[in-house]
Design a protein around this motif. Structure first.
Motif, PDB file in Angstrom:
ATOM      1  N   TYR A 114       0.009  33.225  57.299  1.00 22.79           N
ATOM      2  CA  TYR A 114       0.254  31.777  57.312  1.00 22.79           C
ATOM      3  C   TYR A 114       1.018  31.345  56.045  1.00 22.79           C
ATOM      4  O   TYR A 114       1.873  30.465  56.090  1.00 22.79           O
ATOM      5  N   LEU A 115       0.693  32.014  54.931  1.00 25.86           N
ATOM      6  CA  LEU A 115       1.390  31.694  53.674  1.00 25.86           C
ATOM      7  C   LEU A 115       2.877  32.019  53.767  1.00 25.86           C
ATOM      8  O   LEU A 115       3.722  31.213  53.370  1.00 25.86           O
ATOM      9  N   GLU A 118       4.223  29.742  58.055  1.00 29.35           N
ATOM     10  CA  GLU A 118       4.258  28.272  58.040  1.00 29.35           C
ATOM     11  C   GLU A 118       4.479  27.680  56.639  1.00 29.35           C
ATOM     12  O   GLU A 118       5.117  26.648  56.496  1.00 29.35           O
ATOM     13  N   MET A 119       3.935  28.301  55.600  1.00 31.49           N
ATOM     14  CA  MET A 119       4.044  27.722  54.264  1.00 31.49           C
ATOM     15  C   MET A 119       5.338  28.158  53.553  1.00 31.49           C
ATOM     16  O   MET A 119       5.662  27.632  52.486  1.00 31.49           O
ATOM     17  N   LEU A 121       6.211  30.820  51.863  1.00 30.90           N
ATOM     18  CA  LEU A 121       6.192  31.557  50.593  1.00 30.90           C
ATOM     19  C   LEU A 121       6.910  32.900  50.736  1.00 30.90           C
ATOM     20  O   LEU A 121       7.002  33.458  51.829  1.00 30.90           O
ATOM     21  N   GLN A 125       5.526  35.897  46.116  1.00 33.97           N
ATOM     22  CA  GLN A 125       4.501  34.861  45.928  1.00 33.97           C
ATOM     23  C   GLN A 125       3.198  35.266  46.619  1.00 33.97           C
ATOM     24  O   GLN A 125       2.108  35.059  46.088  1.00 33.97           O
TER      25      GLN A 125
END
Lengths: 212, 212
Positions: A114-115, A118-119, A121, A125
């Motif tokens: 998800y990082l 959707e996020m 990164l 990171q």
């Protein structure tokens, strides 16, 4: 008993260790998380949220690794995976939960996906994130263990139990992500003692039938 | 007993509910998380990792909310917060852990601060993150509860227990972040039943001495 498992899942690895420490026979049913098999209708009928592990004990479906280990300890008391006294039990559960509630959930596969999904990164990171929570989380576990009079060869005394069954999978994952572990010498000393035992060796990801 | 608590902490809120359900007298010591009091040397000597809650039971320091509730249940068995049968106990623990290991850790204050700090996410992204894990996590809890024969007025039967003590604080936090809750009617029906009880009312963040 039938364990729905994925070789690299920390939570499934904990239950494999517990089943082996109890000397219980169990059959593995692989659910390949990286290929998304946990979202297929077949497994959804076993575990609606699509998480592993699930333990099928003669038709009774059990979820959440710590709840499963406590169930095994209540239904098959020997050898015990928790001490007999309330203070000792609280200490072992607190160490287990420091891993299962403070480190692992923040770093499991769906959170990492998800990082970077959707996020938005980067992979770098994501690794910084992973190592930050392992680093601070294991420092907290080290503080629970180092110098505590109840710490023995294992997390609590000289027999392995619930806390050890959580610790070893967490270190396996930390090493897979090249985390720095010099700051947790007590943790590493206990993990080494665990890994000398057949129950832990037979639960290791690398020797599971679904290992890659 | 002395509870190191922060009015908005879900984990402290769980223990406040359990203490009240047991009818145990307890004294609150506020640790203001948003002001960083958990990182001050005084609290670090109580809890090295600087998390709340810590329960001081006559000098015995206990950490991790679920471990504390189990300790209370073992040392003060009446009224029980877990059922008597292993299958029921496993179910209640699994519901509690679906909240305490799958929803709350990903969304607590230090994780949210790390996302907007070191990871450089925007406030909007942080809210998307928060709501995503509450949305999927509570859907999993709803699946554990809805239509299950053991679900009663509360998560397990008609008396409140460990699972309810986890559910109510999670919903309090979800509402604070304006999460959508239409998809979890069984959860909301149980939370309403809990909130009618004095033990839950007296544990609510808004009535704590450190509330703002």
């Amino acid at each position: 008993m039938k364990l729905y498992t994925y070789f690299r899942s920390s939570a499934a690895y904990r239950v494999r260790i517990a089943l082996n420490l109890k000397g219980l026979p169990w059959e593995a049913v692989a659910v390949h998380l990286a290929r998304g098999e946990q979202r297929a209708p077949g497994y959804r009928s076993i575990h609606p949220a699509g998480l592993v592990p699930t333990l099928d004990d003669n038709g009774l479906l059990l979820t959440q690794s710590l709840a499963i280990v406590e169930y095994l300890d209540e239904t098959h008391p020997q050898p015990p995976l928790l001490p007999a006294d309330p203070a000792g039990r609280a200490r072992v559960r607190a160490i287990a939960q420091s891993i299962a509630c403070e480190i692992h959930p923040i770093n499991n596969l769906r959170v990492l996906n998800y990082l970077t999904g959707e996020m938005g990164l980067t992979e770098t990171q994501k690794l910084t994130w992973y190592r930050h929570w392992v680093d601070t989380g294991l420092a907290a576990v080290e503080a629970q263990l180092a110098g505590h009079p109840a710490t023995g060869r294992f997390c609590h005394g000289d027999t392995p139990g619930l806390a050890d069954a959580c610790l070893v999978p967490q270190i396996y994952n930390a090493q897979r992500f090249d985390c720095q572990l010099d700051h947790v010498p007590t943790v590493m000393r206990i993990v080494e003692a665990c890994e000398a035992l057949p129950a832990f060796q037979a639960a290791a990801p690398g020797v599971q039938a679904d290992a890659e």
